[in-house]
Write a protein that holds these residues in place. Structure first.
Motif, short mmCIF file in Angstrom:
data_model
loop_
_atom_site.label_atom_id
_atom_site.label_comp_id
_atom_site.label_asym_id
_atom_site.label_seq_id
_atom_site.Cartn_x
_atom_site.Cartn_y
_atom_site.Cartn_z
N ALA A 116 0.88 -1.17 0.00
CA ALA A 116 0.00 0.00 0.00
C ALA A 116 0.92 1.22 0.00
O ALA A 116 1.99 1.18 0.59
CB ALA A 116 -0.87 0.00 1.25
N ALA A 117 0.50 2.27 -0.68
CA ALA A 117 1.37 3.44 -0.78
C ALA A 117 0.56 4.72 -0.76
O ALA A 117 -0.67 4.70 -0.95
CB ALA A 117 2.19 3.35 -2.08
N GLY A 118 1.25 5.83 -0.54
CA GLY A 118 0.63 7.15 -0.64
C GLY A 118 0.98 7.75 -2.00
O GLY A 118 2.13 7.65 -2.44
N PHE A 190 4.09 8.28 9.29
CA PHE A 190 3.85 8.78 7.94
C PHE A 190 4.77 9.99 7.76
O PHE A 190 5.36 10.49 8.71
CB PHE A 190 2.38 9.19 7.77
CG PHE A 190 1.44 8.01 7.66
CD1 PHE A 190 1.41 7.21 6.52
CD2 PHE A 190 0.57 7.69 8.70
CE1 PHE A 190 0.55 6.13 6.41
CE2 PHE A 190 -0.30 6.60 8.60
CZ PHE A 190 -0.31 5.83 7.45
N GLU A 191 4.85 10.49 6.53
CA GLU A 191 5.79 11.56 6.23
C GLU A 191 5.20 12.92 6.63
O GLU A 191 4.00 13.05 6.86
CB GLU A 191 6.09 11.58 4.72
CG GLU A 191 6.66 10.27 4.21
CD GLU A 191 5.67 9.11 4.23
OE1 GLU A 191 4.48 9.33 3.93
OE2 GLU A 191 6.07 7.98 4.57
N VAL A 207 4.83 6.75 -2.16
CA VAL A 207 5.68 6.54 -0.98
C VAL A 207 5.12 5.43 -0.10
O VAL A 207 3.91 5.29 0.03
CB VAL A 207 5.82 7.87 -0.17
CG1 VAL A 207 4.46 8.39 0.29
CG2 VAL A 207 6.77 7.72 1.02
N GLY A 208 6.04 4.65 0.48
CA GLY A 208 5.61 3.58 1.38
C GLY A 208 6.74 3.18 2.31
O GLY A 208 7.80 3.82 2.32
N MET A 209 6.49 2.14 3.09
CA MET A 209 7.46 1.75 4.13
C MET A 209 7.99 0.34 3.92
O MET A 209 8.41 -0.31 4.88
CB MET A 209 6.80 1.84 5.51
CG MET A 209 6.17 3.18 5.83
SD MET A 209 5.30 3.12 7.41
CE MET A 209 4.30 4.62 7.31
N ASN A 233 -4.01 6.53 -0.44
CA ASN A 233 -4.24 7.89 0.09
C ASN A 233 -3.36 8.85 -0.68
O ASN A 233 -2.38 8.43 -1.30
CB ASN A 233 -3.88 7.95 1.59
CG ASN A 233 -2.45 7.49 1.86
OD1 ASN A 233 -2.18 6.28 1.90
ND2 ASN A 233 -1.54 8.43 1.99
N ALA A 235 -0.46 11.40 -0.44
CA ALA A 235 0.63 11.55 0.53
C ALA A 235 0.43 12.83 1.35
O ALA A 235 -0.31 13.73 0.95
CB ALA A 235 1.97 11.59 -0.21
N LEU A 243 -3.46 11.20 7.98
CA LEU A 243 -3.31 9.84 7.48
C LEU A 243 -3.45 8.83 8.61
O LEU A 243 -3.00 9.07 9.72
CB LEU A 243 -1.94 9.67 6.82
CG LEU A 243 -1.59 10.70 5.74
CD1 LEU A 243 -0.27 10.35 5.07
CD2 LEU A 243 -2.69 10.80 4.70
N VAL A 248 -6.08 3.66 5.18
CA VAL A 248 -5.34 2.96 4.13
C VAL A 248 -6.03 1.63 3.84
O VAL A 248 -6.32 1.28 2.69
CB VAL A 248 -3.86 2.73 4.57
CG1 VAL A 248 -3.17 1.71 3.68
CG2 VAL A 248 -3.10 4.06 4.57
N1 HPA Z 1 3.16 6.90 3.42
C1 HPA Z 1 3.86 5.80 3.76
N2 HPA Z 1 3.35 4.57 3.70
C2 HPA Z 1 2.09 4.43 3.27
C3 HPA Z 1 1.30 5.54 2.90
C4 HPA Z 1 1.88 6.84 2.99
O1 HPA Z 1 1.24 7.86 2.67
N3 HPA Z 1 0.10 5.04 2.52
C5 HPA Z 1 0.17 3.70 2.65
N4 HPA Z 1 1.38 3.33 3.11
#
Ligand code: HPA
Length: 276
Positions: A116-118, A190-191, A207-209, A233, A235, A243, A248
């Motif tokens: 999953a990422a932003g 989160f950032e 962006v993700g972790m 989402n 970012a 966030l 998410v």
């Molecule tokens: N940032 C980092 N990791 C994430 C995000 C994010 O916005 N959304 C889902 N994983």
């Protein structure tokens, strides 16, 4: 704590998997990130809980099942790692990269990493599926730091094309929306909006972790690597909502039908490739 990869642990883990399934010969592996768990509900097979695999431990994140599933799709043997371990969980690199090591040791040469990422780039709003074209490592570390173990590839692996071009095309044809550059931060925060501005100017699209450590190791081992992000989402600082992991997961759940369709079509295409 020594965070370095420990080859004794990696080999002990591999042995347990081999003892459980002496005939296992997976062609391909799938690592499920946040929100992706239900995307494989159609797959049936036998499971091995992570708790029985030395060094894997227990996923510390809600929604990560912690189970290795042995299954097939159109005759292709597939290992699905249901849940991933993250660097921010603080247990070092072994649990994070073990799935890749096990897959490689058992002969799989292809891996699909999901997450999953932003979304950072304008066209990558919530619900987009982004094929990872390249990555930026902002984890502040690298899983290959430490003594060199030749079993994990050369000391200085080339990273000119981590994400295999053919697999990228197949993911796109299977239903993904776009390609982009994934940037990995250590988390678990989160950032900040300032960080996201910085990452955008560095060329990051989402962006993700996660994902980057596994991709680094898979590439070092010479495996064909693919990555697919579900953008869940905007970012930080792009949308106006705070966030949360719950949000998410909610977007991932709403996107499940497309996630399912895309990975199933991709894996079927791989199965046919291996057949021919
Ligand atoms: N940032 C980092 N990791 C994430 C995000 C994010 O916005 N959304 C889902 N994983």
């Amino acid at each position: 704590m020594n965070t370095h990869i420990n080859p004794l642990i990696l080999d002990a883990a591999t042995e347990v998997v081999q003892r459980k399934w002496p005939t296992a010969q997976p062609k391909c592996g799938l690592i499920l990130g946040s929100g992706w768990g239900e995307a494989v509900s159609i797959f049936q097979g036998e499971g091995l809980p992570y708790s029985e695999i030395p060094g894997m431990g227990k996923p510390g994140v809600m929604g990560h099942a912690g189970n290795l599933l042995r299954t097939t799709i159109d005759g292709m043997e597939l290992f699905i790692f249901q849940g991933r371990r993250h660097w921010y969980e603080g247990e070092g690199w072994n649990p994070v990269i073990l799935p890749i090591y096990i897959l490689h040791a058992l002969g799989a040469d292809t891996v699909l990493l999901t997450n999953a990422a932003g979304g950072i780039r304008d066209d990558l709003g919530p619900g987009s599926l982004m094929v990872i074209k390249d990555h930026i490592n902002m984890l502040g570390s690298n899983p290959l730091i430490g003594p060199h173990h030749p079993k994990l590839g050369t000391r200085f692996p080339d990273q000119s094309e981590i994400y295999n071009k053919t697999l990228r095309k197949k993911l796109f044809e299977a239903g993904a929306d776009a390609e982009g550059v994934y940037i990995a931060t250590s988390g678990p925060t989160f950032e900040t909006p300032a960080e996201i501005n910085q990452y955008r100017s560095m060329g990051a699209d989402a962006v993700g972790m996660s994902t980057v450590p596994e991709a680094i190791v898979a590439n070092a081992l010479g495996m064909r690597t693919a990555g697919l992000s579900c953008v869940c989402n905007w970012a930080a600082g792009i949308g106006n909502a705070p966030l949360s992991h719950e949000d998410v997961n909610e977007v991932a759940t709403a996107t499940l039908p497309r996630m399912k369709k895309t990975i199933t079509a991709f894996l079927k295409e791989l199965a046919h490739e291996f057949e021919s």
